[in-house]
Design a protein around this motif. Structure first.
Motif, PDB file in Angstrom:
ATOM      1  N   PRO A   1       0.833  -1.198   0.000  1.00  0.00           N
ATOM      2  CA  PRO A   1       0.000   0.000   0.000  1.00  0.00           C
ATOM      3  C   PRO A   1       0.868   1.249   0.000  1.00  0.00           C
ATOM      4  CG  PRO A   1      -0.013  -1.034   2.157  1.00  0.00           C
ATOM      5  CD  PRO A   1       0.699  -1.971   1.241  1.00  0.00           C
TER       6      PRO A   1
ATOM      7  N   GLU B   1      -6.251   6.118  -2.483  1.00  0.00           N
ATOM      8  CA  GLU B   1      -5.226   5.462  -1.672  1.00  0.00           C
ATOM      9  C   GLU B   1      -4.137   6.441  -1.254  1.00  0.00           C
ATOM     10  OE1 GLU B   1      -1.886   1.894  -2.123  1.00  0.00           O
ATOM     11  OE2 GLU B   1      -3.682   1.863  -3.380  1.00  0.00           O
TER      12      GLU B   1
ATOM     13  N   SER C   1      -4.247   3.278   4.322  1.00  0.00           N
ATOM     14  CA  SER C   1      -5.159   3.291   3.176  1.00  0.00           C
ATOM     15  C   SER C   1      -5.872   1.960   3.002  1.00  0.00           C
ATOM     16  CB  SER C   1      -4.372   3.606   1.893  1.00  0.00           C
ATOM     17  OG  SER C   1      -3.438   2.572   1.605  1.00  0.00           O
ATOM     18  N   THR C   2      -5.739   1.059   3.966  1.00  0.00           N
ATOM     19  CA  THR C   2      -6.229  -0.316   3.796  1.00  0.00           C
ATOM     20  C   THR C   2      -7.590  -0.576   4.437  1.00  0.00           C
ATOM     21  OG1 THR C   2      -5.022  -1.049   5.768  1.00  0.00           O
ATOM     22  CG2 THR C   2      -3.875  -1.196   3.665  1.00  0.00           C
TER      23      THR C   2
ATOM     24  N   ARG D   1     -12.439   3.853   3.258  1.00  0.00           N
ATOM     25  CA  ARG D   1     -12.651   3.916   1.811  1.00  0.00           C
ATOM     26  C   ARG D   1     -13.765   2.964   1.385  1.00  0.00           C
ATOM     27  NH1 ARG D   1      -7.274   2.184  -0.621  1.00  0.00           N
ATOM     28  NH2 ARG D   1      -8.505   2.376  -2.540  1.00  0.00           N
TER      29      ARG D   1
END
Length: 371
Positions: free
Chosen positions: A8, A95, A105-106, A155
C-alpha cells in the motif's frame, strides 16, 4: 516490501512520508499527519518553489484543482466521492490521500452486488457469541467502523455497485458520525467517530443507472469528477512512470524503447477516435481504452518479452498483447481490430516504417489465431 505482492502507498512511500512529516510546518486539521499543502506535494510531486531539499516524485497525474478540492472535502464534514470513467486513477488517488492523511489506506469496503450492511457497519463472531454472549469483544467492526474508532480514513470502492439499501447505511455515518449497535446496551451500544474520520468513495460513471445514489446520500458527498486524460504529454508521462514501476516490481532488466511507447500511445489514440466516431455500440471496442488498460497491455508485452523473447520489448510482442487484451468480444472486437490494423496500421507502416510494419504483422497474426 519485498515480501508483499503490492505494498500500500503508506508502506511503499514510507520514507518519503516520514521526510515530508519531518519538514512540514503547515497547519494540520485535527489528527492529520500532513498539512493540506504537503499532501498536495506528496500526490503531485514537489516543485522548486516548495523549497524542499529532496525531490518528491509525482504519483498521480491530473489537475491540481482536483487534488486540492479532494483535500478540502476531507477536512469538512462531508464524504468525498471520486467519480469518473474506468482507469482514470480514482482508486489510486483515494489510496494516496488516505496514506498522506492518516498513513492507513487499507480500511476498504469493496462495493459489489453481494455487499451487505454488515460490511459497512459490523458483524458478530458467532463462536464468541455462543460462548460468552453478545459483547463488544464479540463484535467484528467493519473497515468503516474501525476508521471511525481510530479517527482515520475509511474507503468505499465502487459505491454504486452495491444496492441502494446498503448505500443508505452510510447516511447516518456521514451525518450523525456514529453507529448504533442495538444488541448492546449502555455506552457500548453506540460507536462514535473520532476527529479525523472521513470517507472516500469511488464510483464508475459508466455504472450510472445501476444503483444510483439516493438524493439523501448525494447531499452528504462532495462529488469530484476525475476526467479521462486527453493530454498526450500527460498520458505519456503516466505510461513512462508506470513502466519504470513495473520493471522495478518485477525486477526486470529489460529495455523498453521510447519508440514502442509512442506506438502504444498512438494506437490507443486512434482507437479512441474510432470509438467516438462509431455509429453504434457494436462498432466500439468493449474495452474502455483507458490509460490503465494501456499499462495492462504494456505489462503483458514486457513480461512476454522477458519470459519468451529477447531482453528488449519488441513490436511483435506489443502487437500481440494489444490484440490479446482488447479483443474481448467475438466477433465484434476482432472485426474492429482487424479493420484498424489493415486500414490504419498497415498504411502507416508503409509511410513511416520503424516499428509499425512489425506491429502490423503481429496484430494480424494474433487476430488470425483468434479466428
Amino acid at each position: 516490501m519485498s515480501d508483499l505482492l503490492r505494498a500500500p502507498a503508506e508502506i511503499k512511500y514510507a520514507d518519503e512520508l516520514d521526510y515530508l512529516e519531518s519538514v512540514d510546518t503547515g497547519p494540520k486539521p485535527s489528527t492529520w499527519r500532513l498539512s493540506p499543502k504537503m499532501i498536495r506535494t506528496f500526490v503531485l510531486g514537489s516543485e522548486r518553489s516548495d523549497g524542499l531539499d529532496r525531490v518528491v516524485e509525482q504519483k498521480w497525474f491530473g489537475e491540481r484543482g482536483i487534488v486540492e478540492r479532494a483535500v478540502v472535502t476531507l477536512a469538512s464534514d462531508r464524504g468525498l466521492l471520486l467519480i469518473g470513467d474506468p482507469g482514470t486513477g480514482k482508486s489510486w488517488l483515494a489510496e494516496l490521500l488516505a496514506a498522506a492523511v492518516c498513513r492507513n489506506s487499507t480500511q476498504v469496503v469493496q462495493g459489489t452486488a453481494g455487499t451487505t450492511e454488515d460490511h459497512i457497519k459490523y458483524s458478530w463472531n458467532v463462536a464468541q457469541v455462543i460462548a460468552k454472549g453478545q459483547s463488544r469483544e464479540s463484535l467484528i467492526p467493519s473497515p468503516i467502523m474501525t476508521a471511525m474508532e481510530n479517527g482515520t480514513i475509511g474507503r468505499f470502492e465502487e459505491l454504486t455497485r452495491s444496492t441502494s439499501d446498503v448505500q443508505d447505511a452510510l447516511i447516518s455515518i456521514l451525518s450523525e458520525k456514529y453507529v448504533s449497535v442495538p444488541e448492546l446496551r449502555g455506552p457500548e451500544g453506540t460507536v462514535f467517530a473520532k476527529p479525523g474520520f472521513a470517507v472516500i468513495a469511488t464510483a464508475n460513471s459508466r455504472d450510472r443507472g445501476v444503483n444510483d445514489l439516493s438524493s439523501a446520500l448525494q447531499r452528504r458527498f462532495n462529488f469530484v469528477r476525475i476526467p479521462v486524460v486527453t493530454n498526450k504529454a500527460s498520458e505519456a508521462e503516466i505510461v513512462r512512470f508506470r513502466t519504470e514501476e513495473l520493471l522495478r516490481r518485477h525486477q526486470l532488466d529489460l529495455d523498453v524503447p521510447p519508440t514502442l511507447l509512442d506506438v502504444l500511445l498512438r494506437s490507443f489514440g486512434d482507437l479512441r477516435d474510432a470509438a467516438r466516431q462509431a455509429a453504434s455500440e457494436d462498432e466500439k471496442l468493449g474495452s474502455a481504452l483507458s490509460t490503465a488498460e494501456q499499462i495492462g497491455v504494456l505489462e503483458d508485452a514486457v513480461l512476454h518479452s522477458d519470459f519468451f523473447g529477447e531482453r528488449t520489448l519488441t513490436a511483435r510482442s506489443l502487437g500481440s498483447s494489444l490484440v490479446g487484451s482488447l479483443a474481448r468480444r467475438a466477433p465484434e472486437d476482432s472485426a474492429i481490430l482487424t479493420k484498424y490494423f489493415t486500414g490504419v496500421v498497415g498504411p502507416r507502416g508503409q509511410q513511416e516504417g520503424g516499428d509499425w510494419p512489425e506491429f502490423h504483422q503481429a496484430g494480424l497474426d494474433a487476430l488470425k489465431a483468434l479466428a
